[in-house]
Design an enzyme around this catalytic site. Structure first.
Site, mmCIF file in Angstrom:
data_model
loop_
_atom_site.group_PDB
_atom_site.id
_atom_site.type_symbol
_atom_site.label_atom_id
_atom_site.label_comp_id
_atom_site.label_asym_id
_atom_site.label_seq_id
_atom_site.Cartn_x
_atom_site.Cartn_y
_atom_site.Cartn_z
ATOM 1 N N SER A 1 0.813 -1.211 0.000
ATOM 2 C CA SER A 1 0.000 0.000 0.000
ATOM 3 C C SER A 1 0.849 1.264 0.000
ATOM 4 O O SER A 1 0.346 2.350 -0.234
ATOM 5 C CB SER A 1 -0.935 0.007 1.214
ATOM 6 N N LYS B 1 0.912 4.036 7.008
ATOM 7 C CA LYS B 1 0.253 4.971 6.091
ATOM 8 C C LYS B 1 0.779 6.386 6.296
ATOM 9 O O LYS B 1 1.476 6.676 7.278
ATOM 10 C CB LYS B 1 -1.271 4.985 6.348
#
Lengths: 201, 201
Positions: free
Chosen positions: B122, B159
């Site tokens: 990701s 993230k």
DNA sequence: CGGATAGGTGTACATTTGTACACCATGGCA
DNA sequence: TGCCATGGTGTACAAATGTACACCTATCCG
């Protein structure tokens, strides 16, 4: 295959000598320390210890390096970080060393010889970004698909290596770049093999 | 009488060679490492350093012994590599430690507390790939745009951190993923701050 | 200016050094 | 009994190695 008592005595002598003098003994110094009449007696013990992975022999004068159950912090590599590489000069030269970094020996495979700072984003799809440090194993051989550091006409570059019937191709991993085709007129050499990378935030 | 810059470079080379190889270099190896044309250039530096008490010369092959502010171990961190993190448990517990790795202290900023193995892609556009090791500073604070390790409803994720008037958003760096929106009902905590990464080939 | 110092080139040489080869002795072991 | 690893003697040699000598260049400084 454990070391014999005689071999252990040699090993202890080596460790002692290195601590006290700062450098390993020569074969003949071992010979005289133990009263052997032949340098071969000492040399055989060294090779026996090397065969057991307790030390490495470099084949040079005093080229003895203790491993494992031996002297210093054995599990860290100290790698030179190579800065700007002057055209025509070999990479592995003290003049290029920016600084030295310690890294865990088990981190990279095969064991690298130096670090190189990446310039540009031609390998971005391999997760290699501008300013990353890549660990390089100094070797002139590569197989197709491996990431290599190569020198083409004096310039050092990092690319995916590919050789086929037409010649050598240095492939970027960035769609914005095109491959470097190496022909017979180019001055071309593989400098080393990519072993991994380190990135400071 | 302090060592000159050129002499310092030789001294660093000596220390480095001893750490990496286990034995000092010969005069000619110093000569070639620096690109000198004469072994005398290297020998003179050695004798200059010896005259300053920074090393001793034994007059034998590789008879170099560093003194005083020389040999000591490099400045290394020892960071635990965290494996699978059980839901609900804090990251920094002994049970999660896979192994410990030594890394140069100067490599990452700020100084990290542990390493985490990345799962998934990701963050691929930030050059963070699956199976990479990322260095994490254990802290509950983050600023917009920083890469964080966060825990949302028990799951640990990496993230980009963003907070605005609507709340906290955890942004991936991969167009195939969408942001995680953290609302008041979520169990949310910042575990740490991304400081850099290491990747074995 | 004159001189000292750092840094370097170029050559030469006596030792040091790792290794190779041939051979010997002892003790464990199948 | 034969075999093999360990430990050792004795000799030889090419390569590696520290050092000495002569000389050069640039910079700094009184």
């Amino acid at each position: 295959m454990a070391p014999t008592p005689a071999q252990l005595k040699v090993l202890r002598f080596l460790r002692d000598h290195i601590i006290r003098r700062g450098y390993p003994p020569s074969v003949r110094e071992i010979q005289h320390a133990f009263g052997f009449a032949s340098p071969n007696a000492a040399a055989k013990h060294l090779h026996a210890l090397a065969a057991q992975g307790l030390l490495e022999l470099a084949g040079r004068a005093r080229g003895i390096r203790l491993l494992g159950g031996a002297l210093p912090a054995a599990d860290t590599l100290t790698l030179p970080l190579i800065g700007k590489v002057a055209a025509g000069m070999p990479i592995l030269v003290e003049a290029h060393v920016e600084r030295n970094l310690s890294l865990d020996r088990s981190l990279f495979k095969p064991e690298p010889d130096y670090l190189l700072r990446v310039v540009g984003d031609s390998m971005i799809d391999a997760g290699i970004l501008d300013a990353d440090l890549i660990a390089i194993r100094h070797t002139p051989e590569a197989r197709n698909g491996q990431i290599v550091v190569a020198r083409v006409d004096g310039a050092v570059t990092v690319k995916v290596f590919r050789r086929d019937h037409r010649g050598v191709h240095l492939m970027p991993r960035n769609p914005a770049y095109s491959a470097i085709e190496v022909d017979a007129t180019s001055d071309f050499a593989i400098e080393g093999l990519y072993c991994g990378l380190v990135r400071g935030a």
